[in-house]
Design a protein around this motif. Sequence first.
Motif, PDB file in Angstrom:
ATOM      1  N   GLU A 136       0.818  -1.209   0.000  1.00 25.88           N
ATOM      2  CA  GLU A 136       0.000   0.000   0.000  1.00 25.88           C
ATOM      3  C   GLU A 136       0.853   1.262   0.000  1.00 25.88           C
ATOM      4  O   GLU A 136       0.652   2.193   0.776  1.00 25.88           O
ATOM      5  N   ILE A 137       1.809   1.295  -0.909  1.00 29.38           N
ATOM      6  CA  ILE A 137       2.712   2.433  -1.071  1.00 29.38           C
ATOM      7  C   ILE A 137       2.312   3.196  -2.322  1.00 29.38           C
ATOM      8  O   ILE A 137       2.160   2.600  -3.393  1.00 29.38           O
ATOM      9  N   ASP A 138       2.150   4.487  -2.188  1.00 30.55           N
ATOM     10  CA  ASP A 138       1.884   5.355  -3.322  1.00 30.55           C
ATOM     11  C   ASP A 138       3.243   5.682  -3.955  1.00 30.55           C
ATOM     12  O   ASP A 138       4.027   6.452  -3.401  1.00 30.55           O
ATOM     13  N   LEU A 139       3.529   5.054  -5.084  1.00 33.49           N
ATOM     14  CA  LEU A 139       4.846   5.224  -5.710  1.00 33.49           C
ATOM     15  C   LEU A 139       5.138   6.661  -6.105  1.00 33.49           C
ATOM     16  O   LEU A 139       6.277   7.123  -5.988  1.00 33.49           O
ATOM     17  N   GLU A 140       4.144   7.357  -6.602  1.00 39.04           N
ATOM     18  CA  GLU A 140       4.356   8.744  -7.018  1.00 39.04           C
ATOM     19  C   GLU A 140       4.756   9.601  -5.820  1.00 39.04           C
ATOM     20  O   GLU A 140       5.749  10.339  -5.875  1.00 39.04           O
ATOM     21  N   GLU A 141       4.028   9.472  -4.732  1.00 38.18           N
ATOM     22  CA  GLU A 141       4.351  10.229  -3.524  1.00 38.18           C
ATOM     23  C   GLU A 141       5.733   9.837  -3.001  1.00 38.18           C
ATOM     24  O   GLU A 141       6.541  10.700  -2.646  1.00 38.18           O
ATOM     25  N   SER A 142       6.007   8.540  -2.955  1.00 39.57           N
ATOM     26  CA  SER A 142       7.307   8.067  -2.470  1.00 39.57           C
ATOM     27  C   SER A 142       8.451   8.581  -3.335  1.00 39.57           C
ATOM     28  O   SER A 142       9.509   8.950  -2.820  1.00 39.57           O
ATOM     29  N   PHE A 143       8.235   8.592  -4.659  1.00 44.68           N
ATOM     30  CA  PHE A 143       9.273   9.050  -5.579  1.00 44.68           C
ATOM     31  C   PHE A 143       9.635  10.507  -5.310  1.00 44.68           C
ATOM     32  O   PHE A 143      10.803  10.845  -5.129  1.00 44.68           O
ATOM     33  N   TYR A 144       8.630  11.378  -5.276  1.00 40.04           N
ATOM     34  CA  TYR A 144       8.912  12.800  -5.076  1.00 40.04           C
ATOM     35  C   TYR A 144       9.477  13.092  -3.695  1.00 40.04           C
ATOM     36  O   TYR A 144      10.371  13.929  -3.549  1.00 40.04           O
ATOM     37  N   THR A 145       8.994  12.373  -2.692  1.00 39.90           N
ATOM     38  CA  THR A 145       9.538  12.528  -1.335  1.00 39.90           C
ATOM     39  C   THR A 145      11.013  12.143  -1.305  1.00 39.90           C
ATOM     40  O   THR A 145      11.852  12.847  -0.739  1.00 39.90           O
ATOM     41  N   LYS A 146      11.343  11.026  -1.940  1.00 44.67           N
ATOM     42  CA  LYS A 146      12.728  10.551  -1.961  1.00 44.67           C
ATOM     43  C   LYS A 146      13.630  11.510  -2.730  1.00 44.67           C
ATOM     44  O   LYS A 146      14.761  11.799  -2.309  1.00 44.67           O
ATOM     45  N   MET A 147      13.158  12.020  -3.858  1.00 45.31           N
ATOM     46  CA  MET A 147      13.980  12.943  -4.646  1.00 45.31           C
ATOM     47  C   MET A 147      14.255  14.226  -3.866  1.00 45.31           C
ATOM     48  O   MET A 147      15.360  14.778  -3.918  1.00 45.31           O
ATOM     49  N   GLU A 148      13.284  14.686  -3.104  1.00 42.83           N
ATOM     50  CA  GLU A 148      13.486  15.879  -2.271  1.00 42.83           C
ATOM     51  C   GLU A 148      14.491  15.581  -1.166  1.00 42.83           C
ATOM     52  O   GLU A 148      15.359  16.397  -0.866  1.00 42.83           O
ATOM     53  N   GLU A 149      14.406  14.395  -0.587  1.00 42.20           N
ATOM     54  CA  GLU A 149      15.353  13.975   0.448  1.00 42.20           C
ATOM     55  C   GLU A 149      16.773  13.938  -0.114  1.00 42.20           C
ATOM     56  O   GLU A 149      17.722  14.419   0.516  1.00 42.20           O
ATOM     57  N   VAL A 150      16.938  13.383  -1.286  1.00 46.32           N
ATOM     58  CA  VAL A 150      18.260  13.293  -1.915  1.00 46.32           C
ATOM     59  C   VAL A 150      18.804  14.694  -2.191  1.00 46.32           C
ATOM     60  O   VAL A 150      19.994  14.963  -1.970  1.00 46.32           O
ATOM     61  N   LYS A 151      17.946  15.576  -2.653  1.00 43.82           N
ATOM     62  CA  LYS A 151      18.365  16.946  -2.962  1.00 43.82           C
ATOM     63  C   LYS A 151      18.920  17.661  -1.728  1.00 43.82           C
ATOM     64  O   LYS A 151      19.840  18.478  -1.825  1.00 43.82           O
ATOM     65  N   LYS A 152      18.398  17.332  -0.565  1.00 44.03           N
ATOM     66  CA  LYS A 152      18.773  18.018   0.677  1.00 44.03           C
ATOM     67  C   LYS A 152      19.948  17.376   1.402  1.00 44.03           C
ATOM     68  O   LYS A 152      20.392  17.895   2.426  1.00 44.03           O
ATOM     69  N   ARG A 153      20.474  16.286   0.902  1.00 46.24           N
ATOM     70  CA  ARG A 153      21.587  15.611   1.582  1.00 46.24           C
ATOM     71  C   ARG A 153      22.800  16.527   1.679  1.00 46.24           C
ATOM     72  O   ARG A 153      23.141  17.233   0.743  1.00 46.24           O
ATOM     73  N   ARG A 154      23.484  16.446   2.794  1.00 44.68           N
ATOM     74  CA  ARG A 154      24.676  17.264   3.014  1.00 44.68           C
ATOM     75  C   ARG A 154      25.878  16.731   2.244  1.00 44.68           C
ATOM     76  O   ARG A 154      26.693  17.483   1.766  1.00 44.68           O
ATOM     77  N   ASN A 155      26.023  15.438   2.166  1.00 45.38           N
ATOM     78  CA  ASN A 155      27.214  14.838   1.564  1.00 45.38           C
ATOM     79  C   ASN A 155      26.923  14.317   0.160  1.00 45.38           C
ATOM     80  O   ASN A 155      27.230  13.192  -0.180  1.00 45.38           O
ATOM     81  N   LYS A 156      26.341  15.175  -0.656  1.00 42.44           N
ATOM     82  CA  LYS A 156      26.034  14.774  -2.018  1.00 42.44           C
ATOM     83  C   LYS A 156      27.320  14.605  -2.818  1.00 42.44           C
ATOM     84  O   LYS A 156      28.308  15.291  -2.587  1.00 42.44           O
TER      85      LYS A 156
END
Length: 126
Positions: free
Chosen positions: A100-120
């Motif tokens: 019961e995972i909304d892939l679209e929501e999970s995708f955008y949430t994850k991409m935002e998380e990656v964007k904010k990482r300190r050690n990119k």
Amino acid sequence: MKKLQEFSKQYQEEMNWQIKTEDYERTKSSLLNNYMLLTTEVAEIAEELRKAFNMTNTFINEGMEEDKAFEIAKSSIKEELGKEFADCLAYITKFANYFEIDLEESFYTKMEEVKKRRNKDVGLQR
């Protein structure tokens, strides 16, 4: 993506391909089997890429310019590569629907998380 997940759910029910849920052992077995099938499809993507690289090298060895050789090779695997991506997506949506995972929501949430990482890895592609 929501439409894709709904289509996938209905399709898998029609084909009787949904993850089995009768009991824990059956569910565990079904999840593991589907995971193995997904990894097989991912390996088939690698196989298509290998074909393209080998074809490119053959063309280059025959004197063709590198970029042109790779464009021809990419074109030659495009259809099969698309089918393999579709197979992977079918298994991914099956898992997402089961959990019961909304892939679209999970995708955008994850991409935002990656964007904010300190050690990119700035400038490096994944």
